[in-house]
Every structure is written in structure tokens, then in C-alpha cells.
Motif scaffolding. Structure first.
Motif, PDB file in Angstrom:
ATOM      1  N   CYS A 157     -25.302 -49.732 -59.633  1.00 27.48           N
ATOM      2  CA  CYS A 157     -24.264 -50.006 -58.654  1.00 27.48           C
ATOM      3  C   CYS A 157     -23.778 -48.684 -58.084  1.00 27.48           C
ATOM      4  N   PRO A 158     -23.726 -48.554 -56.742  1.00 28.00           N
ATOM      5  CA  PRO A 158     -23.330 -47.281 -56.140  1.00 28.00           C
ATOM      6  C   PRO A 158     -21.834 -46.972 -56.279  1.00 28.00           C
ATOM      7  N   TYR A 159     -21.051 -47.931 -56.774  1.00 24.04           N
ATOM      8  CA  TYR A 159     -19.600 -47.722 -56.820  1.00 24.04           C
ATOM      9  C   TYR A 159     -19.197 -46.881 -58.041  1.00 24.04           C
ATOM     10  N   HIS A 160     -19.411 -47.397 -59.264  1.00 23.39           N
ATOM     11  CA  HIS A 160     -19.071 -46.608 -60.459  1.00 23.39           C
ATOM     12  C   HIS A 160     -20.268 -46.458 -61.407  1.00 23.39           C
ATOM     13  N   ALA A 161     -21.446 -46.766 -60.859  1.00 29.72           N
ATOM     14  CA  ALA A 161     -22.705 -46.500 -61.570  1.00 29.72           C
ATOM     15  C   ALA A 161     -22.984 -47.365 -62.791  1.00 29.72           C
ATOM     16  N   TRP A 162     -22.449 -48.558 -62.823  1.00 29.89           N
ATOM     17  CA  TRP A 162     -22.946 -49.457 -63.860  1.00 29.89           C
ATOM     18  C   TRP A 162     -24.424 -49.686 -63.577  1.00 29.89           C
ATOM     19  N   THR A 163     -25.218 -49.729 -64.632  1.00 29.23           N
ATOM     20  CA  THR A 163     -26.667 -49.758 -64.453  1.00 29.23           C
ATOM     21  C   THR A 163     -27.278 -50.926 -65.223  1.00 29.23           C
ATOM     22  N   TYR A 164     -28.149 -51.640 -64.532  1.00 23.57           N
ATOM     23  CA  TYR A 164     -28.750 -52.856 -65.095  1.00 23.57           C
ATOM     24  C   TYR A 164     -30.263 -52.699 -65.102  1.00 23.57           C
ATOM     25  N   ASP A 165     -30.933 -53.253 -66.115  1.00 21.51           N
ATOM     26  CA  ASP A 165     -32.394 -53.198 -66.093  1.00 21.51           C
ATOM     27  C   ASP A 165     -32.944 -54.360 -65.255  1.00 21.51           C
ATOM     28  N   LEU A 166     -34.269 -54.431 -65.139  1.00 23.97           N
ATOM     29  CA  LEU A 166     -34.881 -55.415 -64.235  1.00 23.97           C
ATOM     30  C   LEU A 166     -34.722 -56.840 -64.744  1.00 23.97           C
ATOM     31  N   ASP A 167     -34.278 -56.986 -66.000  1.00 19.11           N
ATOM     32  CA  ASP A 167     -33.954 -58.319 -66.515  1.00 19.11           C
ATOM     33  C   ASP A 167     -32.470 -58.620 -66.357  1.00 19.11           C
ATOM     34  N   GLY A 168     -31.744 -57.703 -65.728  1.00 22.80           N
ATOM     35  CA  GLY A 168     -30.334 -57.935 -65.431  1.00 22.80           C
ATOM     36  C   GLY A 168     -29.386 -57.447 -66.510  1.00 22.80           C
ATOM     37  N   LYS A 169     -29.927 -56.956 -67.616  1.00 24.02           N
ATOM     38  CA  LYS A 169     -29.077 -56.518 -68.726  1.00 24.02           C
ATOM     39  C   LYS A 169     -28.341 -55.221 -68.373  1.00 24.02           C
ATOM     40  N   LEU A 170     -27.069 -55.171 -68.750  1.00 17.67           N
ATOM     41  CA  LEU A 170     -26.290 -53.943 -68.520  1.00 17.67           C
ATOM     42  C   LEU A 170     -26.754 -52.889 -69.522  1.00 17.67           C
TER      43      LEU A 170
END
Ligand code: FES
Ligand code: FE
Length: 337
Positions: free
Chosen positions: A65-78
Motif C-alpha cells: 500500500c503506497p500510504y503507510h506501506a502495509w505489505t501483502y503477499d500474492l495470496d493476500g496475507k499481510l
């Protein structure tokens, strides 16, 4: 309902993605490392920022996410969230991207936003059986193996239901589709091919192929039966797909309702892979239905602004050959309660 969003081949490898509008939601469709297709709400679980704003693209292994950089893998997991000292306390699956149900069929990705999706068999496959008489008749065209020879995107200033209603009737064919009625003479009578179970509209005697001037098409799809040769079949899969079958190609429309009076239509012309790779001239076959599309969409745009006139009423019930438009209205009203 099941909603057809993306050609599977548009998600070539893991990390390739597309964003699509389904109703009022933005959906992120991608391919996981396992090769499986995944779809998520395009909504960051932190504070709701849009994860990806482009229509398509490719990431290496994560969506950040470009806002606060939460990052998810291609399966959607945080998998990462900066400055979160107690990351362990945050359930990474619970705060992963919200999944959407996915199915693949005809070489397309279909999604369903319901928590409990309706049966794909009852909702989608049944439309084909209803129209062709048997589900396996569509298998003859081997649609998943075909390749996109041409794609045209139309931005139509009309409600999606007008486009469906228009596709369902052929009362307008004689007036606005001179090229199509030349190729399919029975359309001049005003009865749509999709009116009768199993009926395909026959090419005119002089017509060699489904092309703008009736000249020969490209290589015929090998599985097409003698019965299906020299015929055009049309199938509506509610709410937003049209499938058109002719001996040498398949034309598939996906409608994306964007606003009350605006619909984006993505139309794919699909051919045998050898035809596309061999660089055969597709212009004559594309031109026929491209012109039909333009003629149809212009009619819808002409109708849309006047539908709200205080004087307009009873559309789709006045002419017997349009009675299925009335049936469509009942279906819509029934679905929305
Ligand atoms: Fe996405 Fe904050 S809204 S990380
Ligand atoms: Fe038409």
C-alpha cells in the motif's frame, strides 16, 4: 452473481494483476506463486487506501500500500507493517486483503462478491444449456485454448441493462445492422437467434465467412461440428456476458457498469492460436462485429437520455418478438427484490 472480469491469459505469470470495477467495488485480480488466480477487494486493511490504481500491471511478489506501506503477499496475507512493534499481535491472515470467490471458465476469470456464492453451474453454465440445448456444444469451440486476436473497449453512455436488452432482440437488426443482415439473412425478420433453443442463424447462400463482406474467414476451429458450421450462435450469460460463436472465431463481450448511465464494454475476438501467431489478417472478421457493436451502442446511447422522459413507458412489452425483454425486466426486479 458470478461476474466475468478478466481473460486468464491477461494474467500471464505470478504477480501480473488487473483491477476491475464490479458494481461499486474495485477488485484486484492476480496470479499467485502457485499459478492459481486470486481476487481481492482493492482496499488496504489499514485505512482503506486503494492498493493499486492502475488498470493492469505486474509486481514481483507483494502488493504494498503506497500510504503507510502495509505489505501483502500474492495470496493476500499481510506480511509487513512498518513500526508495528507488536506485529505478532496482529493476525496476518485476519488483516490480509479480503478475498473474493473466483472461478475460471472459457479461459476467463469470474468472481463473485457474495459471502456465499450461488452455484456456478446453476447460474452460469445453465445459461449455455438453456440456449444451446447441451452444455458440451460450447466445448466444440474450445474457447479456453483460443487466443485474443483483437480487443476493443467501448465506453458506452448507457445503462448496462439497455445493452443487454438490445442484445436480446433482433427487431432492430433490419434497421441498424445492414452488414449483419447481409451475412445472416434471417436476422432481417427480426427474430434473434437466441430466441430458440439450439438454433443457430444460418449464413446466407453466397456468404463464405463471418466477415464484413462475406468473404472467407480464417481457419475453422477443428471441434466445430457440421451442424454448427456456417452458423452463428449467441448466448447471454446474465448479468454481463455475451458469447458469440461462429466457425472460425468466438466473440466475447464483458460489460462493466460504471455508473447509472455509463457502461464499459470489453469485447474480445478469439481465434485459434496458430491464426493469431501466423499474423493472419483479422480485419475483415473483426470489422463485422465491431460495426454491429457501434451500431448497437449508438442505439443505446440514443435511448438512454430519453428513458427518463415522463412520457416513456411499456418498453419491451409492446412487440411480441420482444417479449423476452419484459421477462428480463421481471428477472431484474425479482433479483433486486
Ligand atoms: Fe494502507 Fe495505511 S492505508 S497502509
Ligand atoms: Fe444489434
Amino acid at each position: 452473481m458470478w461476474f466475468c472480469v478478466v481473460r486468464s491469459s491477461d494474467l500471464g505469470k505470478p504477480g501480473a494483476f488487473k483491477t476491475v470495477q464490479v458494481g461499486t467495488e474495485s477488485i484486484l485480480v492476480t496470479r499467485a506463486r502457485s499459478g492459481a488466480v486470486r481476487a481481492f477487494y482493492n482496499v488496504c486493511r489499514h485505512r482503506g487506501a486503494t492498493i493499486r490504481t492502475e488498470e493492469s500491471g505486474e509486481v514481483k511478489r507483494t502488493f504494498q500500500c503506497p500510504y503507510h506501506a502495509w505489505t501483502y503477499d500474492l495470496d493476500g496475507k499481510l506480511i509487513a507493517a512498518p513500526n508495528l512493534t507488536k506485529m505478532a499481535d496482529l493476525d496476518r491472515v485476519e488483516y490480509g486483503l479480503v478475498k473474493v470467490h473466483v472461478r475460471e471458465w472459457l479461459g476467463y476469470v469470474w468472481v463473485c462478491l457474495a459471502d456465499d456464492p450461488p452455484s456456478f453451474e446453476d447460474d452460469v453454465l445453465a445459461a449455455v444449456t438453456e440456449r444451446l440445448g447441451a452444455l458440451d456444444l460450447i466445448d466444440n469451440y474450445d474457447v479456453p485454448s483460443l487466443e485474443v486476436g483483437r480487443r476493443i473497449v467501448y465506453d458506452v453512455q448507457a445503462n448496462w441493462k439497455l445493452i443487454i436488452e438490445n442484445f436480446m432482440e433482433c427487431y432492430h437488426c433490419a434497421t441498424i445492422h445492414p452488414e449483419l443482415t447481409e451475412v445472416l439473412p434471417e436476422f432481417a425478420d427480426g427474430y434473434a437467434a437466441q430466441y430458440f433453443v439450439g438454433h443457430g442463424a444460418e449464413f446466407g447462400d453466397e456468404i463464405q465467412g463471418f466477415t464484413i463482406d462475406g468473404s472467407a474467414g480464417v481457419d475453422r476451429i477443428p471441434g466445430v461440428s457440421e451442424d454448427q458450421d456456417r452458423r452463428y450462435y449467441a448466448i447471454t450469460i446474465k448479468p454481463q456476458v455475451f458469447v458469440n460463436l461462429v466457425p472460425d472465431h468466438v466473440i466475447l463481450h464483458r460489460m462493466f457498469p460504471m455508473a447509472v448511465d455509463r457502461t464499459v464494454v470489453e469485447c474480445d475476438w478469439l481465434y485459434l492460436p496458430g491464426v493469431v501467431a501466423g499474423g493472419k489478417d483479422l480485419d475483415k472478421s473483426v470489422e463485422l462485429f465491431h460495426r454491429v457493436n457501434e451500431q448497437d451502442f449508438e442505439a443505446c446511447e440514443r435511448t438512454q437520455p430519453r428513458m427518463s422522459s415522463r412520457t416513456y413507458a411499456k418498453g419491451g412489452v409492446l412487440v411480441p418478438s420482444e417479449h423476452h425483454i419484459g421477462a428480463f425486466h421481471e428477472w431484474v426486479q425479482d433479483r433486486i427484490g
